[in-house]
Write a protein that holds these residues in place. Structure first.
Motif, PDB file in Angstrom:
ATOM      1  N   MET A 158      57.491  61.998   3.702  1.00  0.00           N
ATOM      2  CA  MET A 158      56.526  62.359   2.569  1.00  0.00           C
ATOM      3  C   MET A 158      57.445  61.855   1.366  1.00  0.00           C
ATOM      4  O   MET A 158      58.611  62.101   1.200  1.00  0.00           O
ATOM      5  CB  MET A 158      56.306  63.991   2.577  1.00  0.00           C
ATOM      6  CG  MET A 158      55.322  64.489   3.497  1.00  0.00           C
ATOM      7  SD  MET A 158      53.739  63.595   4.131  1.00  0.00           S
ATOM      8  CE  MET A 158      53.130  64.071   2.510  1.00  0.00           C
ATOM      9  N   TYR A 187      54.102  52.494   4.259  1.00  0.00           N
ATOM     10  CA  TYR A 187      53.735  54.192   4.472  1.00  0.00           C
ATOM     11  C   TYR A 187      53.242  54.146   5.976  1.00  0.00           C
ATOM     12  O   TYR A 187      52.296  54.698   6.261  1.00  0.00           O
ATOM     13  CB  TYR A 187      52.872  54.810   3.169  1.00  0.00           C
ATOM     14  CG  TYR A 187      53.467  54.479   2.108  1.00  0.00           C
ATOM     15  CD1 TYR A 187      54.418  55.795   1.453  1.00  0.00           C
ATOM     16  CD2 TYR A 187      53.142  53.494   1.135  1.00  0.00           C
ATOM     17  CE1 TYR A 187      55.002  55.473   0.220  1.00  0.00           C
ATOM     18  CE2 TYR A 187      53.793  53.228  -0.353  1.00  0.00           C
ATOM     19  CZ  TYR A 187      54.808  54.285  -0.532  1.00  0.00           C
ATOM     20  OH  TYR A 187      55.258  54.177  -1.694  1.00  0.00           O
ATOM     21  N   MET A 197      53.013  59.754   4.866  1.00  0.00           N
ATOM     22  CA  MET A 197      52.514  60.039   3.543  1.00  0.00           C
ATOM     23  C   MET A 197      51.362  61.054   4.239  1.00  0.00           C
ATOM     24  O   MET A 197      51.086  61.129   5.249  1.00  0.00           O
ATOM     25  CB  MET A 197      51.887  58.822   3.062  1.00  0.00           C
ATOM     26  CG  MET A 197      51.088  58.034   3.832  1.00  0.00           C
ATOM     27  SD  MET A 197      50.168  56.702   2.963  1.00  0.00           S
ATOM     28  CE  MET A 197      48.854  57.616   2.059  1.00  0.00           C
TER      29      MET A 197
END
Length: 467
Positions: free
Chosen positions: A1, A327, A357
């Protein structure tokens, strides 16, 4: 993240290559076949290793030699069809030109694209398999395809028309956008940053071929001195007499939890018998989503971390990894690991939700937080790379510093989320002592202050290192 405030420590899960469970580490010397060096001392595996071979046995260098540069530039001017590169296209040219994607010799032709999309790997002519999990392709539109016609070469130019490269022996094939997005991200939900930037609105065709890059890619942003190619990194590791190289991929500022992770990794490698393990701190330098801290600010923060001695400059090489960020979670983490093999790393640190993400539409993570490290441990073509999985660490309120999480006294630990960290920086408040070095925190505060201080229009200040 993005902006994860958690660090990670060695895991005991039973997947490949956590070094405290390995009894053998393969030694790969350039130009030689693999051999194993392993002895036992006081219950520890004692190992030695030279720099790992690049994928395919040879590091690709697609930049034209100095002796041929003038001739090739003139030749590029004579080719009638020109393809204008956008920002992300140019970053992929950079990646390819320096050999991060070895053994690729240019943008993927259809056979390479399909293998990448369906198998996360490419089979070479000798039957061996190298990992390749993300398509490295160049999209063109219908009008460009018509202009190319029967031509076998095109010139690639930058945003103002300067020739960057020649793409030869070209192959044009259909761009299956939906399939590409679905297989790379596991979803076609709208709002995937890279997909919207580089795929959804791109052309309906892909063009592959061999690249001849006319000169090394430079950005003239004050950061080029940090952009070491895989070849230059290998030279630096050799100069430092590194007998192991462990890579850490990040796109965020470095806090003391990250530093704990990296210094503990070196300690454990020393316990295994390595004499001089060197850290490759390799922040991502290409496209990132809008809410990530820009590269110039991250590099200023990294410099402060080094100046304050949070990481040892004698055993740390800081260099920018030029790849765009997708991502794409477990798919993309394979690309991050594979590229570091080509840069000379034989150990790769992986933690929680690598390259992950939030779901673009729902309030949840897009990927299972543990899948990245599990996939990386089983990925085809990465068998030579030692994967270092870690657990979560947090701020220990009893010690006043980042420490490895102890579930037996969980109330003592404070988990500082990315949202919390950003909120503190925006309000110019300090985190707990020991969370991040003060000079590094000041850079973060200055960045968020810059978002609202330039003419009140939200533009980011473009402060960079001096050359």
């Amino acid at each position: 993240m993005a902006f994860s405030a958690a660090a990670i420590v060695f895991s005991d899960y039973p997947f490949r290559a956590s070094p405290i469970h390995c009894h053998k580490v393969t030694r790969y010397a350039p130009g030689s076949s693999a051999s194993v060096v392993s002895v036992r001392r006081r219950g520890l595996a004692v190992v030695k290793s030279a720099l790992i071979e690049p994928d395919g046995g040879k590091l690709m260098d697609l930049v034209v030699d100095d002796s041929r540069r003038r001739v090739m530039k003139r030749e590029a001017e004579t080719i009638p069809v020109r393809i204008r590169l956008n920002r992300v296209d140019l970053e992929w040219v950079h990646v390819l030109s320096e050999g991060w994607a070895s053994p690729l010799k240019g943008f993927m032709r259809q056979s390479e694209f399909l293998q990448t999309l369906h198998f996360n790997s490419i089979r070479l002519e000798d039957g061996s398999v190298v990992n390749m999990s993300v398509p490295i392709v160049l999209a063109i539109d219908d009008e460009q395809k018509t202009r190319i016609g029967d031509s076998t070469r095109v010139t690639l130019v930058d945003s103002v028309g300067n020739p960057i490269a020649i793409l030869s022996d070209i192959e044009i094939y259909k761009h299956p956008k939906e399939e590409r997005i679905a297989r790379t991200w596991g979803t076609t939900a709208p709002g995937l940053p890279y997909a919207e930037e580089a795929i959804t609105k791109s052309g309906n065709w892909l063009i592959g071929g061999d690249l001849q890059v006319l000169e090394p890619i430079k950005y003239n942003d004050g950061l080029d001195r940090f952009r070491l190619s895989p070849s230059q990194l290998r030279e630096e590791f050799t100069r430092r007499d590194a007998d192991a190289v462990f890579a850490f991929q990040l796109r965020n500022p470095v806090h003391n939890g990250h530093a704990l992770l990296m210094t503990d990794t070196r300690r454990r490698l020393l316990e295994m018998g390595y004499k001089n393990p060197v850290l490759l701190l390799n922040p991502l330098g290409g496209f990132t989503k809008a809410d990530d801290v820009p590269l110039n600010w991250r590099m200023m923060q990294h410099e402060k971390v080094m100046e304050d001695g949070v990481l040892d400059p004698e055993t740390t090489v800081v260099s920018i990894f030029p790849s765009p960020m997708l991502y794409a979670g477990p798919t993309e983490v394979q690309w991050h690991a594979k590229a570091r093999i080509n840069a000379g790393a034989n150990f790769y640190i992986v933690g929680r939700d690598p390259a992950g993400m939030s779901h673009p539409k729902e309030k949840r993570d897009l990927y299972d937080a543990d899948h990245g490290k599990k996939v990386l441990s089983m990925a085809p073509g990465l068998e030579r790379l030692n994967i270092l999985p870690f657990k979560v660490a947090a701020y220990d309120t009893t010690q006043g510093k980042m420490a490895f999480f102890d579930p037996s006294r969980s109330p003592d630990f404070l988990f500082i989320s990315g949202t919390k960290m950003r909120g503190l920086a925006k309000k110019k408040e300090n985190p707990p002592d020991g969370f991040m070095c003060p000079s590094g925190w000041k850079v973060l505060v200055d960045y968020y202050d810059s978002l609202t201080s330039e003419s009140g229009n939200g533009r980011v200040s473009q402060a960079v290192f001096s050359a």
